[in-house]
Design an enzyme around this catalytic site. Structure first.
Site, short mmCIF file in Angstrom:
data_model
loop_
_atom_site.label_atom_id
_atom_site.label_comp_id
_atom_site.label_asym_id
_atom_site.label_seq_id
_atom_site.Cartn_x
_atom_site.Cartn_y
_atom_site.Cartn_z
N GLU A 1 0.84 -1.20 0.00
CA GLU A 1 0.00 0.00 0.00
C GLU A 1 0.88 1.25 0.00
OE1 GLU A 1 -3.09 0.16 -0.61
OE2 GLU A 1 -3.21 2.32 -0.33
N ASN B 1 -1.95 13.77 4.90
CA ASN B 1 -2.69 13.60 3.64
C ASN B 1 -4.20 13.62 3.82
OD1 ASN B 1 -2.97 12.90 0.75
ND2 ASN B 1 -3.82 11.02 1.59
N TRP C 1 -5.17 18.75 -5.55
CA TRP C 1 -6.23 19.77 -5.58
C TRP C 1 -7.30 19.42 -6.60
CZ3 TRP C 1 -8.02 23.10 -2.33
CH2 TRP C 1 -7.20 23.48 -1.27
N TRP D 1 -17.24 29.28 -9.47
CA TRP D 1 -16.65 29.42 -8.14
C TRP D 1 -17.01 30.79 -7.57
CZ3 TRP D 1 -15.00 24.81 -6.83
CH2 TRP D 1 -14.35 23.97 -7.74
N TRP E 1 -10.21 25.91 -6.70
CA TRP E 1 -9.08 25.12 -6.19
C TRP E 1 -7.75 25.83 -6.39
CZ3 TRP E 1 -5.20 23.66 -9.56
CH2 TRP E 1 -5.49 23.63 -10.92
N TRP F 1 1.53 6.61 -7.09
CA TRP F 1 0.68 7.80 -7.30
C TRP F 1 1.57 9.01 -7.64
CZ3 TRP F 1 -4.18 9.13 -8.23
CH2 TRP F 1 -5.22 8.26 -7.89
C1 LIG Z 1 -4.84 18.93 -1.85
C2 LIG Z 1 -3.59 18.08 -1.81
C3 LIG Z 1 -2.35 18.66 -2.08
C4 LIG Z 1 -1.19 17.89 -2.06
N1 LIG Z 1 0.02 18.49 -2.33
C5 LIG Z 1 1.16 17.75 -2.33
C6 LIG Z 1 2.41 18.35 -2.64
O1 LIG Z 1 2.50 19.54 -2.95
N2 LIG Z 1 3.52 17.56 -2.58
C7 LIG Z 1 3.46 16.24 -2.26
O2 LIG Z 1 4.49 15.57 -2.24
N3 LIG Z 1 2.27 15.65 -2.02
C8 LIG Z 1 1.13 16.35 -2.03
N4 LIG Z 1 -0.07 15.75 -1.74
C9 LIG Z 1 -0.10 14.28 -1.54
C10 LIG Z 1 0.08 13.80 -0.09
O3 LIG Z 1 -0.78 14.51 0.75
C11 LIG Z 1 1.50 13.96 0.42
O4 LIG Z 1 2.41 13.41 -0.50
C12 LIG Z 1 1.69 13.25 1.76
O5 LIG Z 1 0.79 13.74 2.71
C13 LIG Z 1 3.12 13.46 2.24
O6 LIG Z 1 3.30 12.87 3.49
P1 LIG Z 1 4.20 11.57 3.66
O7 LIG Z 1 5.52 11.78 3.03
O8 LIG Z 1 4.16 11.21 5.09
O9 LIG Z 1 3.37 10.54 2.79
P2 LIG Z 1 3.39 8.94 2.78
O10 LIG Z 1 2.00 8.50 3.00
O11 LIG Z 1 4.44 8.41 3.64
O12 LIG Z 1 3.70 8.62 1.25
C14 LIG Z 1 5.04 8.47 0.76
C15 LIG Z 1 5.24 9.33 -0.45
O13 LIG Z 1 4.35 8.95 -1.50
C16 LIG Z 1 3.93 10.10 -2.22
N5 LIG Z 1 2.49 10.26 -2.04
C17 LIG Z 1 1.73 9.89 -0.99
N6 LIG Z 1 0.44 10.17 -1.22
C18 LIG Z 1 0.38 10.74 -2.42
C19 LIG Z 1 -0.67 11.25 -3.21
N7 LIG Z 1 -1.96 11.22 -2.82
N8 LIG Z 1 -0.37 11.79 -4.42
C20 LIG Z 1 0.91 11.81 -4.85
N9 LIG Z 1 1.95 11.35 -4.16
C21 LIG Z 1 1.69 10.82 -2.95
C22 LIG Z 1 4.65 11.29 -1.60
O14 LIG Z 1 5.84 11.51 -2.33
C23 LIG Z 1 4.94 10.80 -0.20
O15 LIG Z 1 6.05 11.43 0.40
C24 LIG Z 1 -1.25 16.50 -1.75
C25 LIG Z 1 -2.51 15.93 -1.48
C26 LIG Z 1 -3.66 16.71 -1.50
C27 LIG Z 1 -4.98 16.08 -1.19
#
Ligand SMILES: Cc1cc2nc3c(=O)[nH]c(=O)nc-3n(C[C@H](O)[C@H](O)[C@H](O)COP(=O)(O)OP(=O)(O)OC[C@H]3O[C@@H](n4cnc5c(N)ncnc54)[C@H](O)[C@@H]3O)c2cc1C
Length: 465
Positions: free
Chosen positions: A264, A334, A375, A299, A352, A271
């Protein structure tokens, strides 16, 4: 001799592009402060980047070399540096956003004009655009099949850092400060950027929390996500090193559930690459809706509500906690990003792009592909997005993912003494109760049930219904 131009690969270990340069070395490492790029910077991100550059410079110094630092236009700086050092080529790690690609094309032309070889090397992704496609060779528009193929593909092993022999004997330059670059100190406490700290995070995560990831990653107080996002954004950790650590965790897993949990997590890495592909093929999606509606989405222009959202003063506790976490840490969990993004677009009915701009300003990990992807997902304008009729209820989201109100209390001191029930019921409490429990915390600025109906009507009008 090769010049290696560092950009978002601020490390020496597991840098595929740097390793390629070292094969034709010795390498002259350089970083260019480019005014056009800095114009898109923000205090927390630039602070993290400067810290990462200081660590990078130390790694080179430990190896008898140094990081050359220049301010200017890379089209001029790089040919001049290559000539000065007698280098026959320049390498860099590929970047996939529209702006980066325009800049890189201009640099390519400048180097071609100067008769200097150049090589852009895939580094930040395991599988670059064009490598995971439909049977017809088209890019995927939805994640499921992309993710499956991404997970099935073999991954490269991490690359070793260059040795002293791979590096040129150069002396570097002092790094500028945030003030030199024209930025204020960030409001947020920016985490350390040192790649050793990134490695520690990765090791700690893959030793423990990764096995709870599948079950608990949506709970913001559980601290069971990796928090590697700033490191993945700035390249203070290599993607191959991250993947290899997850494979080790999978090998050490004791149960099927543990193995599934590792997978997971790997799916989230996929992603990240999916959104990089989406942005590569659709560079306009940082400012334009990916999904075409029949009519423009109407909007609202509501500066007071936008201000309340940014300040964490909406009167919806979990939304406000998220927005304050963003302000304090330059990061947000997230699940909470999804909640606050849904609230801005579906409860406040605000575009957005306003949210994207605020996240770009405040997130240390702001990444054009992931941020626009996230977004547009929440706003129901993206590829593989949340359907417009599925609207998060901020109260039930809080009840479900922060049942004890612990997350809210950590970031909203006005509610520090409120019970979980009072936190979740806040929007429905009487004025007198709110005054008694937390006189300094605002009443809800909108009625969710009402706004839900308005949002549905707004999207239905956009769909031409
Ligand atoms: C509105 C919105 C804006 C976001 N903006 C960003 C941003 O600017 N930069 C960013 O890196 N992520 C962004 N995310 C995705 C996600 O929220 C973050 O990557 C995550 O919270 C980072 O925390 P982590 O490293 O502990 O994630 P973990 O859950 O540990 O995931 C590991 C890595 O996987 C990638 N990842 C995880 N979830 C996603 C996802 N949904 N989409 C794409 N990649 C993902 C990231 O690189 C993350 O560091 C956004 C999500 C939303 C809903």
């Amino acid at each position: 001799m090769r010049v290696h131009w560092h950009r978002r690969d601020l490390r020496v270990a597991d840098d595929r592009a740097l390793s390629r340069a070292a094969a034709d070395g010795p390498v002259v490492p350089v970083f260019v402060f480019d005014r056009n790029v800095l114009a898109h910077g923000s205090p927390p991100r630039v602070a993290f980047m400067l810290d990462a550059l200081a660590s990078l410079r130390d790694r080179y110094r430990e190896r008898g070399s140094d990081l050359i630092v220049r301010r200017g236009d890379p089209r001029e700086v790089l040919p001049a540096l290559a000539t000065e050092h007698g280098a026959d080529g320049v390498t860099w790690a590929r970047d996939y956003s529209g702006l980066a690609r325009e800049r890189d094309a201009a640099v390519r032309r400048a180097l071609d004009d100067a008769d200097i070889a150049r090589e852009a090397v895939r580094d930040t992704l395991h599988h670059g655009p064009g490598s995971i496609t439909t049977a017809d060779g088209d890019p995927y528009r939805t994640f499921t099949y992309f993710g499956r193929k991404w997970l099935d593909r073999e991954k490269e092993s991490p690359y070793d850092p260059p040795s002293a022999d791979d590096l040129a004997d150069v002396s570097g330059d002092p790094l500028p400060t945030l003030t030199d670059l024209g930025f204020d100190a960030p409001d947020a406490e920016v985490p350390p950027a040192d790649p050793d700290r990134a490695r520690e995070r990765l090791d700690a995560f893959t030793d423990g929390a990764i096995y709870r990831y599948d079950e608990r990653r949506d709970y913001p107080t559980d601290d069971c996500t990796s928090r590697l996002s700033p490191h993945l954004k700035w390249g203070t950790v290599g993607v191959r090193a991250v993947y290899a650590a997850t494979e080790d965790a999978a090998a050490a897993a004791e149960t099927d559930a543990d193995r599934e949990s590792v997978e997971e997590f790997q799916r989230q890495l996929a992603w990240r690459e999916f959104y990089a592909h989406v942005l590569f093929y659709n560079p306009e999606t940082v400012t334009e809706n990916y999904k075409a509606y029949e009519n423009p989405i109407e909007w609202r222009d509501d500066p007071a509500a936008l201000r309340a959202w940014k300040d964490g003063e909406t009167g919806y506790p979990v939304v406000d906690a998220g927005m304050r976490q963003l302000r304090e840490e330059g990061w947000m969990h997230n699940r909470v990003r999804m909640i606050v993004a849904s609230f801005l677009t579906k409860d406040l009915l605000i575009d957005w792009r306003e949210g994207y701009d605020w996240f770009r300003e405040r997130l240390v990990d702001h990444d054009a592909a992931n941020d626009a992807g996230g977004w547009q997902w929440a706003a129901s304008t993206g590829t593989d997005a949340q359907p417009y009729f599925r609207i998060f209820n901020p109260t039930t989201q809080g009840e479900r993912f922060d049942p004890d109100g612990e997350y809210v209390r950590a970031y909203v001191p006005e509610l520090a003494d409120a019970t979980a029930g009072q936190i979740h019921d806040w929007p429905d409490l009487s004025l007198a109760d709110r005054e008694r429990i937390a006189p300094d915390y605002p009443a809800p600025i909108v009625d969710h049930a009402e706004r839900r109906e308005t949002a549905l009507a707004m999207f239905e009008a956009a769909r031409g219904e």
